[in-house]
Design an enzyme around this catalytic site. Structure first.
Site, PDB file in Angstrom:
ATOM      1  CB  THR A  48     -30.895  64.917  -4.877  1.00  0.00           C
ATOM      2  OG1 THR A  48     -29.665  65.316  -4.737  1.00  0.00           O
ATOM      3  CG2 THR A  48     -31.959  65.790  -4.103  1.00  0.00           C
ATOM      4  CE1 TYR A 137     -23.562  62.669  -9.498  1.00  0.00           C
ATOM      5  CE2 TYR A 137     -25.205  61.061 -10.014  1.00  0.00           C
ATOM      6  CZ  TYR A 137     -24.773  61.970  -9.449  1.00  0.00           C
ATOM      7  OH  TYR A 137     -25.151  62.342  -8.155  1.00  0.00           O
ATOM      8  CE  LYS A 165     -24.358  66.263  -9.844  1.00  0.00           C
ATOM      9  NZ  LYS A 165     -25.866  65.722  -8.927  1.00  0.00           N
ATOM     10  CB  ILE A 207     -26.372  68.838 -11.877  1.00  0.00           C
ATOM     11  CG1 ILE A 207     -26.288  68.810 -13.317  1.00  0.00           C
ATOM     12  CG2 ILE A 207     -27.706  68.138 -11.508  1.00  0.00           C
ATOM     13  CD1 ILE A 207     -26.362  67.364 -14.064  1.00  0.00           C
TER      14      ILE A 207
END
Length: 296
Positions: A48, A137, A165, A207
């Site tokens: 993001t 991730y 995540k 997250i």
């Protein structure tokens, strides 16, 4: 290696731009605004945050500005993804030098034939020299494949690797990670609409990109979910996110989050960098209307 200190709702920060450059003033304002609204941690230079569109100098500016703005009030988990170990190591060392608490790392992307053994070797190589805890991730839409559960299970035994995540959207995958790791390994849901289900199943939180825009809503959902009020938390989640999440899937999380933040007066501009493009004006109005309804 210190134990992880993050759970609840962590925000993968947008990187504000103004006339083509990083807007440090808006980034600082965003971090203060989120902390004041009870967000549990911040994550600069993630997906993001348009990390792949930042230069080395801009990466450093974003991470240092975020750490300074957070000022120890919440943990900072810096995104350090890269396709080669030297770049990743350089980013980790810089994040450590300015006071970040942990780093977020994908497996190398673009390669067409990676294997679980290759991913394991890469993560172990980074972990061996990392001065900061690593949070894996998993985002297969961007890396080409998931981090195999057996790889996660093996890495969870490494003291330097403290969590993961998951932005796959595959809740069965997430449940498998909960099964193959112990309670000391932090699992965070990255798919906004799976936040409550993740907590109910045993996750440590998430997250989540939309926490940029409506942190108050996420904080309320978090509180309900962790209090065991799953039904009310699911109602809040289902009322809040389908519309905005749909726009995120169509136009990109950074793009939609920035429109919402500009509408709320937190950042000066919704500017994004190619390959992202601004949303059409009519869509921006629809996003702003949704955000206004949630923020009231």
């Amino acid at each position: 290696m210190s134990e992880p200190t993050f759970s609840g709702v962590l925000c993968p920060l947008v990187t504000p731009f103004e006339d083509g450059t990083v807007d440090e003033t808006s980034l600082t304002a965003l971090v203060h605004w989120l902390v004041d609204r009870d967000i549990d941690g911040v994550v600069p230079c993630g997906t993001t945050g348009e990390f792949a569109s930042l230069s080395r100098a801009e990466f450093r500016t974003v991470v240092e500005t975020t750490v300074d703005a957070a000022d120890g009030r919440v943990p900072v988990v810096a995104g350090v993804a890269g396709t080669d170990s030297s770049t990743v190591t350089d980013r980790i060392e810089f994040a450590a030098s300015v006071g970040a608490d942990a780093v977020l790392l994908t497996q190398p992307y673009f390669h067409t034939a990676p294997t679980p053994a290759g991913d394991l070797r890469f993560f172990e190589m980074i972990a061996e020299s990392s001065p900061l805890p690593l949070v894996l991730y998993n985002i297969p839409a961007c890396t080409g494949q998931p981090i195999a559960p057996e790889t996660v299970a093996e890495l969870s035994e490494n003291d330097a690797v403290v969590g993961l995540k998951d932005s796959s959207g595959d809740f069965d995958y997430f449940l498998e990670l909960l099964r193959v790791t112990d309670d000391q390994f932090t699992l965070l849901e990255g798919y906004d609409q799976h936040y409550v289900s993740g907590v109910h199943a045993g996750s440590d939180g998430g997250i989540n990109a939309l926490s940029n825009v409506v942190p108050e809503v996420f904080a309320e959902i978090r509180d309900e979910a962790f209090a065991g009020e799953t039904e009310s938390a699911l109602e809040l989640e289902q009322d809040a996110f389908p519309g905005l999440f749909g726009y995120c899937m169509e136009y990109g999380f950074a793009t939609v989050a920035k429109v919402g933040l500009e509408h709320r007066g937190v950042i000066e501009s919704a500017e994004v960098r190619p390959p992202l493009t601004p949303v059409p004006d009519d869509v921006a109005e629809e996003i702003s209307t949704l955000v206004a309804g949630l923020a009231d």
